[in-house]
Enzyme design. Structure first.
Site, PDB file in Angstrom:
ATOM      1  N   THR A 101      26.028  49.375  52.773  1.00  9.66           N
ATOM      2  CA  THR A 101      27.395  49.926  53.434  1.00  9.66           C
ATOM      3  C   THR A 101      27.313  51.381  54.233  1.00  9.66           C
ATOM      4  OG1 THR A 101      27.858  51.087  51.142  1.00  9.66           O
ATOM      5  CG2 THR A 101      28.685  48.805  51.439  1.00  9.66           C
ATOM      6  N   ARG A 136      32.348  49.649  53.257  1.00  3.89           N
ATOM      7  CA  ARG A 136      32.226  48.793  54.516  1.00  3.89           C
ATOM      8  C   ARG A 136      32.906  47.441  54.443  1.00  3.89           C
ATOM      9  NH1 ARG A 136      26.093  47.466  57.390  1.00  3.89           N
ATOM     10  NH2 ARG A 136      27.067  47.659  59.343  1.00  3.89           N
ATOM     11  N   HIS A 168      23.882  53.241  43.149  1.00  2.00           N
ATOM     12  CA  HIS A 168      24.687  52.002  43.470  1.00  2.00           C
ATOM     13  C   HIS A 168      25.574  51.335  42.240  1.00  2.00           C
ATOM     14  CE1 HIS A 168      22.872  51.883  47.353  1.00  2.00           C
ATOM     15  NE2 HIS A 168      21.923  51.207  46.958  1.00  2.00           N
TER      16      HIS A 168
HETATM   17  P1  A3P Z   1      23.107  46.734  59.602  1.00  3.57           P
HETATM   18  O1  A3P Z   1      22.146  46.077  58.814  1.00  3.57           O
HETATM   19  O2  A3P Z   1      24.347  46.146  59.681  1.00  3.57           O
HETATM   20  O3  A3P Z   1      22.518  47.301  60.876  1.00  3.57           O
HETATM   21  P2  A3P Z   1      22.613  51.070  53.457  1.00  3.57           P
HETATM   22  O4  A3P Z   1      21.861  52.333  53.938  1.00  3.57           O
HETATM   23  O5  A3P Z   1      23.543  51.269  52.485  1.00  3.57           O
HETATM   24  O6  A3P Z   1      21.215  50.345  52.979  1.00  3.57           O
HETATM   25  O7  A3P Z   1      23.018  50.245  54.677  1.00  3.57           O
HETATM   26  C1  A3P Z   1      22.269  49.906  55.858  1.00  3.57           C
HETATM   27  C2  A3P Z   1      23.065  49.612  56.878  1.00  3.57           C
HETATM   28  O8  A3P Z   1      23.451  50.877  57.507  1.00  3.57           O
HETATM   29  C3  A3P Z   1      22.339  48.758  57.904  1.00  3.57           C
HETATM   30  O9  A3P Z   1      23.366  48.131  58.690  1.00  3.57           O
HETATM   31  C4  A3P Z   1      21.884  50.036  58.797  1.00  3.57           C
HETATM   32  O10 A3P Z   1      21.499  49.522  60.324  1.00  3.57           O
HETATM   33  C5  A3P Z   1      22.938  50.870  59.021  1.00  3.57           C
HETATM   34  N1  A3P Z   1      22.496  52.274  59.088  1.00  3.57           N
HETATM   35  C6  A3P Z   1      21.349  52.967  58.700  1.00  3.57           C
HETATM   36  N2  A3P Z   1      21.475  54.326  59.333  1.00  3.57           N
HETATM   37  C7  A3P Z   1      22.475  54.220  60.050  1.00  3.57           C
HETATM   38  C8  A3P Z   1      22.954  55.456  60.817  1.00  3.57           C
HETATM   39  N3  A3P Z   1      22.357  56.532  60.893  1.00  3.57           N
HETATM   40  N4  A3P Z   1      24.132  55.292  61.279  1.00  3.57           N
HETATM   41  C9  A3P Z   1      24.713  54.119  61.223  1.00  3.57           C
HETATM   42  N5  A3P Z   1      24.221  52.965  60.512  1.00  3.57           N
HETATM   43  C10 A3P Z   1      23.159  53.278  59.971  1.00  3.57           C
END
Ligand code: A3P
Length: 280
Positions: free
Chosen positions: A21, A109, A87
């Site tokens: 998220t 999200r 988490h």
């Molecule tokens: P997507 O797979 O939709 O691209 P988490 O960090 O909770 O594991 O979530 C991962 C999601 O956040 C992924 O989404 C990733 O690409 C996105 N993400 C990681 N770093 C980010 C950043 N700096 N800005 C925006 N989204 C980011």
């Protein structure tokens, strides 16, 4: 282990989230905001360390066996404020998190984007396990079905989100509830809000010098994804450091899921969120 042994300190800042998220993003924004006085933008530890090495996940990294680093004793070595992450669903948090003065920042999200993000992350992970014959092939449809029915590693998605949402309404000074989509649409105001919430508001001088924009730029997915430290390497054998940075967009769920899946999820969302004041 985490539930039984972790004792929150009043100064702790804890990021809570359901996986995929925006945890990694919030980790980097929080780290950069809190450390902006001792680490100017060109010297930020984010340039040399993956955000997950700077903000430890409590149940896995610290108290679990999944990662080779760190251990509970390392918590005492962290500078104050300690930046931590979990988490765990709200109801499962160790009591000291809510009874102490520590602050919790929750990121949520849209479930459609979350489930697609989660699927690609898990697929990547499972493929790496193929060599050890632990690979379980799964389709997006099957993964969606499990997620939709609440079968998820950290518990059902909507219950996770609503646990923290309700707590944030009851304890607004203790728990800040953020949405990935809001951060994307208006990063400046949300980073300001975050800084105020954790007790380090931006001064008018910092604002006029563009410190907030610098933090947003440093923590943008475009920037972090291109950093050598985030491009290669793994955590605990299977977790590619780069797999935490995929697209970082709003609306990927609608693009990737069949219209009937989108419709079902939206209907479920309507039911689950009705009367709560929360929407995605
Ligand atoms: P997507 O797979 O939709 O691209 P988490 O960090 O909770 O594991 O979530 C991962 C999601 O956040 C992924 O989404 C990733 O690409 C996105 N993400 C990681 N770093 C980010 C950043 N700096 N800005 C925006 N989204 C980011």
């Amino acid at each position: 282990m985490f539930q039984r042994h972790f004792h929150a300190q009043d100064t702790d800042l804890i990021i809570a989230s359901h996986p995929k998220t925006g945890t990694t993003w919030l980790k980097s924004l929080l780290f950069a905001t809190v450390n902006r006085f001792n680490q100017p933008k060109n010297e930020s530890a984010l340039l040399k360390h993956h955000p997950h090495e700077l903000v430890y996940r409590l149940e896995n990294n610290v108290y679990g066996e999944a990662f080779e680093y760190p251990r509970p004793q390392h918590l005492n070595e962290l500078p104050s404020p300690r930046l931590l992450n979990t988490h765990m669903p709200y109801n499962s948090l160790p009591g000291s998190i809510m009874s102490s003065g520590c602050r919790v920042l929750y990121i949520s999200r849209n479930p459609l984007d979350t489930v697609v993000s989660f699927y690609y992350f898990m697929l990547d992970l499972l493929k790496k396990m193929v060599h050890e014959k632990q690979f379980i092939n799964t389709s997006l449809e099957d993964f969606f079905e499990d997620f939709y029915n609440g079968r998820s590693v950290h518990g059902p998605f909507f219950e996770h989100v609503l646990g923290y949402w309700k707590a944030s309404l009851e304890h607004p000074d203790k728990l800040l509830f953020l949405k990935y989509e809001d951060l994307k649409k208006d990063p400046v105001n949300h980073v300001k809000k975050l800084a105020e919430f954790v007790g380090v508001p931006f001064s008018p001088q910092e604002e006029s010098e563009g410190v907030i924009q610098d933090i947003i730029q440093l923590c943008s997915i475009k920037n972090l994804k291109e950093l050598e430290v985030n491009k290669s390497g793994v955590f605990n054998k299977y977790y590619d450091k780069k797999s935490y940075f995929r697209k970082g967009e709003i609306g990927d769920g609608i693009q990737q899921l069949a219209p009937s899946m989108v419709e079902r999820m939206n209907k479920l969302m309507e039911e689950k969120l009705e009367g709560t004041g929360l929407s995605f």
